[in-house]
Write a protein that holds these residues in place. Structure first.
Motif, PDB file in Angstrom:
ATOM      1  N   PHE B  40      13.655 -15.030  -9.395  1.00 56.81           N
ATOM      2  CA  PHE B  40      12.722 -13.942  -9.710  1.00 56.81           C
ATOM      3  C   PHE B  40      12.954 -12.736  -8.806  1.00 56.81           C
ATOM      4  O   PHE B  40      12.828 -11.591  -9.220  1.00 56.81           O
ATOM      5  N   SER B  41      13.263 -13.042  -7.544  1.00 59.93           N
ATOM      6  CA  SER B  41      13.516 -11.962  -6.605  1.00 59.93           C
ATOM      7  C   SER B  41      14.769 -11.190  -7.011  1.00 59.93           C
ATOM      8  O   SER B  41      14.812  -9.969  -6.977  1.00 59.93           O
ATOM      9  N   THR B  43      16.119 -10.933 -10.014  1.00 59.22           N
ATOM     10  CA  THR B  43      15.956 -10.180 -11.251  1.00 59.22           C
ATOM     11  C   THR B  43      14.904  -9.085 -11.104  1.00 59.22           C
ATOM     12  O   THR B  43      14.796  -8.214 -11.962  1.00 59.22           O
ATOM     13  N   ASN B  44      14.143  -9.119 -10.009  1.00 60.07           N
ATOM     14  CA  ASN B  44      13.155  -8.066  -9.768  1.00 60.07           C
ATOM     15  C   ASN B  44      13.875  -6.752  -9.460  1.00 60.07           C
ATOM     16  O   ASN B  44      14.758  -6.707  -8.607  1.00 60.07           O
ATOM     17  N   GLN B  45      13.499  -5.701 -10.184  1.00 59.34           N
ATOM     18  CA  GLN B  45      14.250  -4.450 -10.058  1.00 59.34           C
ATOM     19  C   GLN B  45      14.149  -3.825  -8.683  1.00 59.34           C
ATOM     20  O   GLN B  45      15.112  -3.241  -8.205  1.00 59.34           O
ATOM     21  N   SER B  46      13.004  -3.959  -8.045  1.00 62.18           N
ATOM     22  CA  SER B  46      12.862  -3.301  -6.752  1.00 62.18           C
ATOM     23  C   SER B  46      13.533  -4.103  -5.637  1.00 62.18           C
ATOM     24  O   SER B  46      13.680  -3.612  -4.532  1.00 62.18           O
ATOM     25  N   ARG B  52      14.039 -10.318  -0.138  1.00 58.85           N
ATOM     26  CA  ARG B  52      13.882  -8.869   0.042  1.00 58.85           C
ATOM     27  C   ARG B  52      14.497  -8.455   1.373  1.00 58.85           C
ATOM     28  O   ARG B  52      13.961  -8.799   2.436  1.00 58.85           O
ATOM     29  N   ILE B 208       8.312 -11.258  -3.046  1.00 51.67           N
ATOM     30  CA  ILE B 208       7.892 -10.817  -4.372  1.00 51.67           C
ATOM     31  C   ILE B 208       6.408 -10.457  -4.355  1.00 51.67           C
ATOM     32  O   ILE B 208       6.003  -9.395  -4.835  1.00 51.67           O
ATOM     33  N   GLU B 211       5.614  -8.343  -0.480  1.00 50.13           N
ATOM     34  CA  GLU B 211       6.607  -7.388   0.041  1.00 50.13           C
ATOM     35  C   GLU B 211       7.082  -7.726   1.446  1.00 50.13           C
ATOM     36  O   GLU B 211       7.411  -6.828   2.228  1.00 50.13           O
TER      37      GLU B 211
END
Lengths: 494, 321
Positions: B40-41, B43-46, B52, B208, B211
């Motif tokens: 999920f991380s 594929t997460n756009q940000s 992260r 996710i 942050e």
């Protein structure tokens, strides 16, 4: 019993000397704990495909070292990291921009004489330059007052005039960049008006600075070696009394254009010294002096990382980690006493010695304590406790099986030995590889944890043992119930 | 001297060989959740990354400012700060462009301010601080921290950290296979990956949801967790080897069960005593060490689980000595 007391005395002596060490040797606190700036500089190869050789890195370091010393920041340190990086630490320094300005410059100094018949061109360019400087001064003054620019339009016109005078094409650049462009153009044209000579910064022996006679500005003084002195004399002789100027060019930028008086026509300026007066402030004169004295950099460097930590932030960090360490230790102490009784009490002694020895070693080596380092120390307390837990669990096991107290203690130590060794060695292996391969604060963390593991081995296997034996030499303490609650003992003993 | 469990009164508080399918289910589930977090991380756009990445891996400048306020700080918004950036006259035009991408955050109830932007030069940072002082001032004199890191340095940092991680792992594996046996070192490595994976998984979910970023301190935490995990496991190995020498009547499964029971108290106590300073660090260590301490505490818990349950349950797969 005498032997036990001998060991005990030795332990006490160790503790006292560690204590004295702690008091007398200063601690090296990292920047995150004391405040200051840290700059990471990267040396660039002239050719991108080339590797930086270690001699080159050393040469850059020695030049930077001299420049850093010239900055006059106490206890600054400069060290190489990897193949092309240098880390500069400036404790207490809150404005790294100054250091960055001095360090990054190549400081290639050249003395050139003006080409023949370029007097009017030179005067024109000098006039434009002073106009640009005036605009800048005016803008700066209005910005400092935080008031709006009143004569904004007028400046725009002036800039435009200058651009036309220099034959610069129209562009979409903003005003600030336009002024920059003009300055660069003027500078390169001025440098063009000089012809190179063989006298360069490598002929310098020293540089200094002093206030000019009018007391409003500063000048930089130079002293050449013999060869350089001769070159300087012949250079000045050739242009003395003419309208040709002597250009002093630093990193391709003309910082001063000086005329040489009629009186030097015969022998030139002798004595091997010169002054550069270029409207320096005390600050800029010092910067130039530092750069010149340090020599020129063999390769360009760029600043890739800058950290600045305020001093109160550092103190706050120390306070917080100290609280955490003390609180952690006391929680552990409560835990140990409630689960291991007398043995737990002894373990607290051993742990306090452990902490003391650790700190003494930090002062002795010396280890620069950083925030991750403190974390490593706090964590190593956990490992030190583990060794004691391993031993005491074994002692309890032996007591439960009906062994006598003294025998249980001895067996407990010997049985826990191999577990302690294995556990400590595996941690030590990771610490060593971290220390050798890691960078910056990873190293600090590995160092403190590694030292902790070593000392934990010592305190668990000797301090705890010596203390336990010492206490056991008193009959009143030699009770099984000091180690284990009665209901856990085998029936035949109670 | 006979050495049997009956004599020792060891209660089988936790029978590994009987519960091994439960152990695998729990560990497998945790690992699966971790992988989902990475996915999920990624594929997460940000984020676009399994975890992260903090600014010391991506490069940029981070400015932390402490405001000087008496009891309560007057509330200003991030919009105020952005406006201050827009109105400021920077000597370099690019500064404003860089600040366009800046992230502004208030910490400790408006007391401190965090600005993260693309890399700024020292003189640029100084101007930025001056422009902020205009709206958020007065600022605490010594309470500022500015950190700039170039993007290449960040990549290099990540690379060296990974290399040191791999070297440390292989050295430890070699040591275990010399001291014990090759299968033991394989299981210890497996447990180590399991621990590191789960801690990473939790942080990818934290990234996710909350942050939370991973920085080089997190990498240090992973290395420590790895070391701790092995250390914990080795003690169990040691006990198995000892029992192996002394007991011929038990089969291997029983020996493993016995070793786990005999070391259970020790493992729990040790985890407890390591957790105590870490908990103190979480509550009193300040923001810098907060997530570092949480990662370590998590690693200690997972590490104890793998040495009490996972590794022994894997060992019982083997039929004979």
């Amino acid at each position: 019993m005498a032997r036990q007391q001998g060991w005990f005395a030795l332990l006490i002596a160790l503790v006292i000397s560690a204590f004295l060490l702690c008091i007398n040797l200063p601690f090296q606190l990292g920047l995150d704990l004391r405040g200051g700036s840290q700059l990471t500089l990267e040396v660039q190869a002239l050719n991108p495909n080339e590797q930086i050789k270690s001699e080159q890195l050393e040469a850059v370091q020695s030049v930077l070292d001299r420049r850093v010393n010239g900055l006059g920041v106490a206890e600054s340190s400069l060290r190489t990291i990897g193949t092309n990086q240098l880390i500069l630490e400036l404790p207490g320094e809150q404005e790294p921009s100054k250091a960055a300005r001095v360090l990054g410059k190549t400081a290639l100094l050249e003395f050139r004489k003006q080409k023949i018949n370029t007097k009017s061109e030179m005067q024109r360019l000098q006039r434009i330059r002073s106009q640009v400087n005036n605009i800048d001064l005016y803008k700066k003054a209005s910005k400092d007052n935080k008031s709006e620019l009143i004569e904004n339009k007028k400046i725009g016109e002036q800039v435009n005039d200058l651009r036309v005078a220099l034959g610069l094409a129209n562009s979409s650049l903003n005003e600030h960049d336009q002024i920059d462009q003009i300055r660069q153009k003027v500078n390169s044209e001025i440098v063009e008006l000089f012809e190179p000579s063989s006298l360069t910064g490598s002929d310098l022996v020293s540089a200094g600075r002093r206030q000019e006679q009018n007391l409003t500005s500063w000048e930089v003084t130079l002293a050449f070696n013999q060869d350089g002195g001769e070159k300087f004399a012949s250079l000045t002789k050739s242009i003395a009394g003419s309208d040709r100027l002597l250009g002093i060019i630093l990193d391709g930028e003309s910082i001063s254009e000086a005329s040489v008086g009629e009186q030097f026509k015969v022998a030139g300026i002798t004595g091997g010294s010169a002054t550069i007066s270029g409207n320096f402030t005390a600050e800029s004169a010092r910067e130039l002096e530092v750069q010149l004295r340090g020599g020129s950099l063999p390769l360009p460097v760029s600043i890739v990382q800058v950290r600045t930590i305020g001093p109160t932030l550092g103190v706050d960090n120390i306070r917080r980690s100290l609280i955490a360490a003390l609180l952690g230790l006391s929680l552990v102490a409560i835990f140990m006493v409630s689960f291991y009784r007398l043995a737990g009490f002894i373990a607290i002694f051993a742990l306090s010695f452990y902490a003391l020895f650790n700190i003494a070693i930090y002062a002795l080596i010396p280890v620069t304590l950083t925030l991750p380092g403190v974390a490593g120390f706090v964590l190593s307390i956990g490992m030190a406790v583990d060794a004691n837990v391993l031993i005491f669990e074994r002692v309890k096991d032996e007591l439960r099986r009906g062994n006598t107290l003294i025998r249980s203690i001895e067996t407990g130590f010997s049985q826990a030995f191999s577990s302690i060794i294995d556990g400590h060695i595996t941690t030590l292996i990771s610490c060593i590889s971290l220390f050798y391969l890691g960078t910056g604060f990873v190293k600090g963390f590995a160092a403190t944890l590694g030292i902790g593991v070593f000392i934990s081995l010592f305190t668990a296997l000797s301090c705890t043992r010596v203390l336990l034996r010492f206490f056991m030499s008193y009959k009143s303490l030699r009770k099984t119930t000091n180690f284990l609650s009665e209901n856990q003992l085998p029936k035949q003993l109670t | 001297m006979s050495f049997t469990p009956k004599n020792l009164n060891v209660k089988y508080t936790f029978n590994v060989s009987r519960n091994r399918s439960k152990v695998w289910l729990i560990s497998g589930f945790a690992v699966l959740i971790s992988f989902l977090g990475f996915f999920f991380s990624w594929t997460n756009q940000s984020i676009g990354f399994p975890l992260r990445p903090g600014f010391d891996f991506t490069g940029g400048t981070q400015i932390i400012l402490e405001r000087k306020c008496d009891s309560e700080c007057n509330k200003i918004t991030t919009i105020n700060i952005s406006e201050a950036f827009n109105n400021a006259k920077f000597s370099n035009q690019e500064t404003s462009q860089k600040l366009f991408d800046a992230r502004i955050q208030f910490l400790d109830g408006y007391k401190s301010l965090l600005i993260r932007s693309p890399e700024l030069s020292p003189s640029e940072s100084k101007e930025v601080i001056e422009s902020i002082e205009f709206v958020a001032g007065p600022l605490e004199d010594g309470g500022q921290s500015v950190e700039s890191i170039g993007p290449t340095l960040g990549a290099k940092l990540l690379q060296t950290t990974l290399i040191s991680l791999l070297v440390a792992f292989s050295c430890v594996a070699i040591y275990i296979s010399i001291r014990f046996d090759r299968m033991f070192s394989l299981y210890a490595l497996l447990a180590l990956f399991h621990d590191v994976l789960i801690v990473c998984g939790v942080f990818s979910w934290l990234g996710i949801i909350n942050e939370v970023e991973v920085n080089s301190l997190f990498a240090v935490a992973l290395l420590t967790i790895a070391g701790y995990s092995v250390n914990d496991t080795v003690v169990v190995f040691d006990r198995i080897r000892e029992i192996n020498k002394q007991e011929s009547r038990m089969n291997f499964k029983q020996k493993v069960d016995f070793a786990v029971s005999a070391t259970l108290t020790r493992t729990l106590y040790t985890s407890g005593t390591t957790l105590l300073p870490l908990i103190a660090l979480i509550f009193f260590g300040g923001t810098t060490l907060y997530w570092f301490a949480i990662a370590l505490a998590l690693g200690v818990v997972v590490g104890s689980w793998s040495s009490i349950a996972l590794v022994p349950s894997l060992l019982t797969l083997r039929k004979e000595n």
